[in-house]
Design an enzyme around this catalytic site. Structure first.
Site, short mmCIF file in Angstrom:
data_model
loop_
_atom_site.label_atom_id
_atom_site.label_comp_id
_atom_site.label_asym_id
_atom_site.label_seq_id
_atom_site.Cartn_x
_atom_site.Cartn_y
_atom_site.Cartn_z
N SER A 68 38.89 39.96 39.69
CA SER A 68 39.40 39.05 38.68
C SER A 68 38.28 38.16 38.15
O SER A 68 37.26 38.67 37.67
CB SER A 68 40.57 38.25 39.27
OG SER A 68 41.33 37.64 38.28
N ASP A 77 47.55 46.00 34.20
CA ASP A 77 47.17 44.79 34.93
C ASP A 77 47.69 43.57 34.17
O ASP A 77 47.40 43.40 32.98
CB ASP A 77 45.64 44.73 35.04
CG ASP A 77 45.15 43.64 35.98
OD1 ASP A 77 45.68 42.51 35.91
OD2 ASP A 77 44.22 43.90 36.76
N HIS A 126 47.42 43.91 39.72
CA HIS A 126 46.11 43.31 39.46
C HIS A 126 45.06 43.93 40.37
O HIS A 126 45.21 43.93 41.58
CB HIS A 126 46.22 41.80 39.68
CG HIS A 126 45.02 41.02 39.26
ND1 HIS A 126 44.26 41.36 38.17
CD2 HIS A 126 44.46 39.90 39.78
CE1 HIS A 126 43.28 40.49 38.03
NE2 HIS A 126 43.38 39.60 39.00
#
Length: 526
Positions: free
Chosen positions: A239, A468, A496
């Site tokens: 991320s 995602d 994710h």
């Protein structure tokens, strides 16, 4: 807090896994948690020639430091890394960064250190490394056998001189407030918090508040690499951790080793476009969740959300409106307010594995009980039973707004609503209001924005997942294109990030890269 930039979340059951199984790899090395050996006897990397060469002579004392490892949590190794508060003035004030190392499970197969970052910005990397010690949580068993997994709390986060912006009571109110204010009173509350958190960071954190940028954290990362004795950096970032990794690669391309950037952030996008596209990502994830409920109904189970996709989305949207008007009671002394309901809804969308938990939470809320959604919200904001367990919510704000202080005044939000509502009928208004979030920022960064290309770096693996919610797939495509040596690996799926998410094609590609330096084919579809 508004989701202006990508945020990593520790999901509910992950926390349980940490409590139940943390340190498995380390225990395999040591044979138990009694009679631990001298930390100096645990294998580490022998410093390679030139590994401690600083980019500037004034940083030599930081690059030549030795980490003083001590056992912590029973079965991991902890140390502190000293770095300058301001890299322009290395002889000035310094800060300490918390570092945690999980030794390689098989010393005979040890390759070196693999530094990890969970994203956020603001999530503690030491917790992430600790959680990663359990095979399957972050890494496969072969990777854990071959690498020391090393996490650090980036400056301003966790145990690394954390920034502080609000009291716990103020933070409760900040998270619980309506993230989509409709009335003048709600707008006044919202804008009041925009000013309060900005002023609070400056007042409560002092000089540190101006020195928690991603660029400075990337400079810290190179100091850590040198202290670990590694000539190049092996790194896994998830991320926002992909932004940190890409920034590192741009600053230190000759130090890039095996870098994996999973759930990638498009570092070229404006804050507005990041928010707009992330709103669309969460809408896509919510639609996939509702569709899964309908698909189960086709197989004989009733879908509690309704008979059509639109009906299911409408029922969830109406729940948020109802909670805004009438907060729900819980099994504790706090009600479920609409801000908590929003975060409680989006958190389980980060992983398909947690959709059943979302179903339980929504069913309870429809029946008038907000307990589960409040607990999901608390996990999102790192709130424990007796207060906040870390400062990730405040650090998220401080780092994001220092990296890019752009914002709009509340008066301009109505003009943004049509675009955001088109991208996300459920979440769009929240993300549009998030564009005001940095309006109260009172400090400025000494670092200049970079056009990130990482020219001259070794191949960098970038992973994107097609549905995602937090980092839309297009971001991975763009980041792989922006990095001159970027290699794209695509996972067709929900949730994710892509590695250790049940796709053996992705796992095999990443393992081959980390273990044997076999670079995946650019554009690999999994």
């Amino acid at each position: 807090m508004t989701p202006r930039v990508v945020r990593w979340v520790a999901l509910l059951l992950v926390a349980a896994l940490v409590l139940a199984g943390v340190g498995v790899a380390a225990l395999a090395v040591l044979g138990g948690d009694d009679g631990l050996p001298d930390p100096a006897s645990v294998p580490t990397s022998t410093p390679a020639p030139g590994s401690d060469t600083p980019p500037r002579p004034g940083l030599a004392r930081f690059y030549s430091q030795t980490l003083d490892w001590e056992w912590c949590h029973g079965i991991e190794l902890c140390a502190s890394l000293e770095v300058p508060l301001d890299y322009r003035h290395p002889d000035g004030e310094t800060i300490e960064l918390a570092v945690l190392r999980v030794p390689a499970a098989d010393p005979g197969k040890r390759i070196g250190s693999l530094v990890v970052n969970p994203g956020g910005p603001g999530a503690p990397g030491t917790d992430y490394a600790e959680n990663a010690a359990v095979p399957g949580n972050v890494f496969t068993a072969p990777v854990l056998a071959a690498y020391d997994v090393v996490g650090f709390d980036p400056r301003g986060t966790g145990s690394s001189d954390p920034v502080d912006c609000l009291s716990d009571d103020e933070l409760d109110a900040y998270v619980a407030q309506d993230p989509d204010p409709e009335t003048p009173a709600e707008v006044q509350t919202y804008t009041g918090f925009v000013d309060a958190i900005g002023a609070g960071c400056a007042d409560r954190s002092g000089a540190l508040a101006a020195h928690v940028t991603t660029i400075e954290a990337a400079r810290d990362l190179d100091v850590l690499r040198a202290a670990l004795g590694e000539s190049t950096l092996a790194y896994y970032g998830a991320s926002y951790g992909t932004k940190l990794g890409a920034t590192y690669a741009d600053l230190f391309p000759d130090r890039v080793g095996r870098l994996v950037l999973d759930g990638a952030v498009d570092v070229s996008l404006s804050s507005r476009d990041l928010s707009l596209q992330q709103a669309g990502g969460f809408e896509t994830a919510l639609r996939a969740y509702v569709q899964s409920c309908l698909d189960a109904a086709d197989e004989g189970d009733d879908c509690f959300l309704g008979d059509t996709l639109d009906a299911g989305l409408t029922r969830i949207q109406q729940l948020l409106a109802d909670v805004d008007a009438h907060p729900l009671p819980t099994d504790g002394d706090r009600d479920l307010d609409v801000g908590n309901a929003f975060y409680g809804l989006v958190l389980p969308l980060y992983s398909r594995d947690y959709w059943p938990a979302l179903t339980q939470g929504l069913k309870a809320a429809f029946d008038g009980d907000g307990t589960l959604l409040l607990r999901f919200s608390d996990v999102y904001s790192s709130r424990g039973a007796d207060g906040y367990t870390d400062n990730s919510t405040e650090a998220f704000y401080a780092i994001s707004c220092l990296d890019d202080p752009w914002s709009i005044p509340a008066s301009q939000v109505p003009a943004e609503l049509p675009d955001f509502e088109a991208a996300s009928p459920t979440f769009g208004d929240v993300f549009a209001w998030g564009l005001t979030g940095c309006g109260g920022m009172q400090v400025t960064s000494s670092e200049k924005p970079r056009d990130i290309r990482a020219a001259g770096a070794a191949p960098i693996v970038v992973i994107g997942t097609t549905r995602d919610p937090a980092t839309p797939y297009a971001w991975a495509e763009h980041l792989a294109d922006q990095l001159e040596s970027g290699v794209l690996v695509s996972r067709d799926g929900d949730g994710h990030t892509g590695y250790t998410e049940g796709n053996t094609c992705v796992d095999d590609a990443v393992d081959a890269y980390l273990l044997r330096d076999t670079v995946p084919e650019d554009g690999l579809d999994c």
